[in-house]
Design an enzyme around this catalytic site. Structure first.
Site, PDB file in Angstrom:
ATOM      1  N   THR A 178       1.098  -0.966   0.493  1.00  0.00           N
ATOM      2  CA  THR A 178      -0.168  -0.011  -0.424  1.00  0.00           C
ATOM      3  C   THR A 178       0.931   1.452   0.371  1.00  0.00           C
ATOM      4  OG1 THR A 178      -1.790  -1.162   1.116  1.00  0.00           O
ATOM      5  CG2 THR A 178      -2.010   1.078   1.378  1.00  0.00           C
ATOM      6  N   SER A 216       1.572  -8.256  -0.797  1.00  0.00           N
ATOM      7  CA  SER A 216       1.973  -8.604   0.122  1.00  0.00           C
ATOM      8  C   SER A 216       1.868  -9.964  -0.131  1.00  0.00           C
ATOM      9  CB  SER A 216       2.625  -8.041   0.976  1.00  0.00           C
ATOM     10  OG  SER A 216       1.636  -7.790   1.649  1.00  0.00           O
ATOM     11  N   THR A 276       1.377  -4.354   4.760  1.00  0.00           N
ATOM     12  CA  THR A 276       1.029  -5.152   5.660  1.00  0.00           C
ATOM     13  C   THR A 276       0.833  -6.266   6.002  1.00  0.00           C
ATOM     14  OG1 THR A 276      -0.876  -3.800   6.056  1.00  0.00           O
ATOM     15  CG2 THR A 276       0.751  -2.683   6.782  1.00  0.00           C
ATOM     16  N   ASP A 277       0.140  -6.170   5.407  1.00  0.00           N
ATOM     17  CA  ASP A 277      -0.850  -8.214   5.244  1.00  0.00           C
ATOM     18  C   ASP A 277      -0.220  -9.372   6.213  1.00  0.00           C
ATOM     19  OD1 ASP A 277      -2.957  -6.641   4.404  1.00  0.00           O
ATOM     20  OD2 ASP A 277      -3.201  -7.817   1.736  1.00  0.00           O
TER      21      ASP A 277
HETATM   22  N1  ASP Z   1      -3.228  -4.090   2.792  1.00  0.00           N
HETATM   23  C1  ASP Z   1      -1.202  -3.986   1.983  1.00  0.00           C
HETATM   24  C2  ASP Z   1      -0.491  -3.054   2.539  1.00  0.00           C
HETATM   25  O1  ASP Z   1      -1.158  -2.426   3.770  1.00  0.00           O
HETATM   26  C3  ASP Z   1      -1.494  -4.487   0.389  1.00  0.00           C
HETATM   27  C4  ASP Z   1      -0.268  -5.284   0.751  1.00  0.00           C
HETATM   28  O2  ASP Z   1      -0.184  -5.850   1.898  1.00  0.00           O
HETATM   29  O3  ASP Z   1       0.228  -5.979   0.177  1.00  0.00           O
HETATM   30  O4  ASP Z   1      -0.144  -2.667   2.078  1.00  0.00           O
END
Ligand code: ASP
Length: 334
Positions: A7, A51, A83-84
């Site tokens: 993100t 991720s 973050t995932d």
């Molecule tokens: N929602 C996710 C982020 O916080 C997408 C990911 O993990 O790439 O980045």
């Protein structure tokens, strides 16, 4: 600064189609001139993906990249990613990087096209931590929302909050206030588990026990080609009595770790005596994950199985890391 996407790097050419990882690490650094006051920064474009598309093999390759940067004289590393899966990737690096120099993961919950986007403030805070001598010897860290978390404890706890990263068992190790990094608790380094070669990693299945579970999936684990399994049981480490024969049989075929689906605490060892209790399962050869959650236990078991051949060695190395989770240090290694 090593960028992997996520993100923090996500924008959209067409707002109606949603954002995707597009920005490079260099784009992010250019957008935060404050970084130049903190350190001389080099950027490495490593991946540009959500991720959830990263693999453990990518993380092993990332560890080699980081060791190479440290060999070249870099003092600290910031990894930007989605973050995932950050609670898994950051923990993997904790046992894969030998150096005591800081490795800090960060990202964003609000993408750069939204009001209150948090990526650049997380990036600047992470650079402060990675450049701080107080972060030396702490293992891999996740810096988010002005808090410093140990990778071994941190979990993503919310789908959208900028305060999503929490360490339920002990809270953050510190925080960032203005330009100051405050580390108030120091964990000891986890053991380096040895050189892992990027490529095919041993697959470890993760099975969560549910109300009325009948172990139908447990009995398929071996035929599906897994090299190990994590059973995410109830509460202090329990499963339905009817699942015990299948789980015990699996534990006779491959390393099986017992973790808890409760979001904090540590597994019991000697309290309950019913069939499917923690005592029952541990006596049948399951290995306790201690206070390690199932996601991290799965990562650790896979990495350990990649470095060690025999069942007994895998179990011994896994236990060794679990036993060192709660070792705190005076900071003498700085
Ligand atoms: N929602 C996710 C982020 O916080 C997408 C990911 O993990 O790439 O980045």
């Amino acid at each position: 600064m090593i960028s992997l996407g996520g993100t923090i790097a996500s924008t959209g050419a067409d707002a109606s189609a949603g954002v995707t990882p597009r920005l490079s690490g260099e784009d992010l650094v250019q957008a935060a001139p404050q970084l130049r006051e903190i350190a001389d920064i080099e950027t490495v474009e490593f991946r540009k993906v959500p991720s959830g598309d990263l693999t453990l093999s990518d993380v092993v390759a990332l560890a080699h990249e980081i060791e190479g940067l440290f060999d070249d004289g870099i003092d600290g590393v910031v990894v930007t990613q989605g973050t995932d899966t950050m609670e898994e990737t950051s923990f993997a690096l904790d046992v894969l990087v030998r150096s005591t120099r800081p490795v800090v993961f960060t990202g964003a919950m609000r993408n750069p096209t939204t009001l209150g986007a948090d990526g650049l403030s997380n990036l600047v805070a992470s650079a402060r931590v990675a450049a701080s001598s107080d972060a030396v010897g702490l293992g891999t860290l996740v810096v988010f929302n002005d808090e410093v978390h140990a990778a071994r404890f941190v979990r993503k706890s919310h789908t959208s909050s900028t305060a999503t990263f929490q360490s339920p068992n002990c809270g953050p190790l510190g925080w960032i206030i203005e330009d100051r990094v405050r580390v108030v608790a120091r964990v000891s380094r986890l053991g380096y588990i040895g050189d892992v070669v990027a490529g095919e990693m041993p697959d470890v299945a993760l099975l969560t026990m549910t109300l009325g579970d009948d172990a139908r999936l447990v009995s398929r684990v071996r035929d599906a080609g897994y090299a190990g399994a994590v059973i995410e049981g109830f509460g202090g480490g329990h499963v339905p009595a009817r699942t015990v024969p299948a789980i015990a049989e699996l534990a006779s075929q491959m390393p099986v770790v017992l973790a808890s689906r409760a979001t904090s605490g540590e597994l019991l060892e000697s309290t309950y005596g019913f069939a499917g209790s923690e005592r029952d399962l541990l006596s049948r050869g399951l290995v306790s994950a201690g206070s390690l959650d199932a996601l991290k236990a799965r990562v650790l078991l896979s990495l350990v199985a990649a470095t060690t051949d025999t069942h007994d060695d895998v179990v011994a190395t896994f236990r060794c890391v679990v036993d060192s989770l709660w070792t705190f240090s005076s900071g003498d290694e700085r």
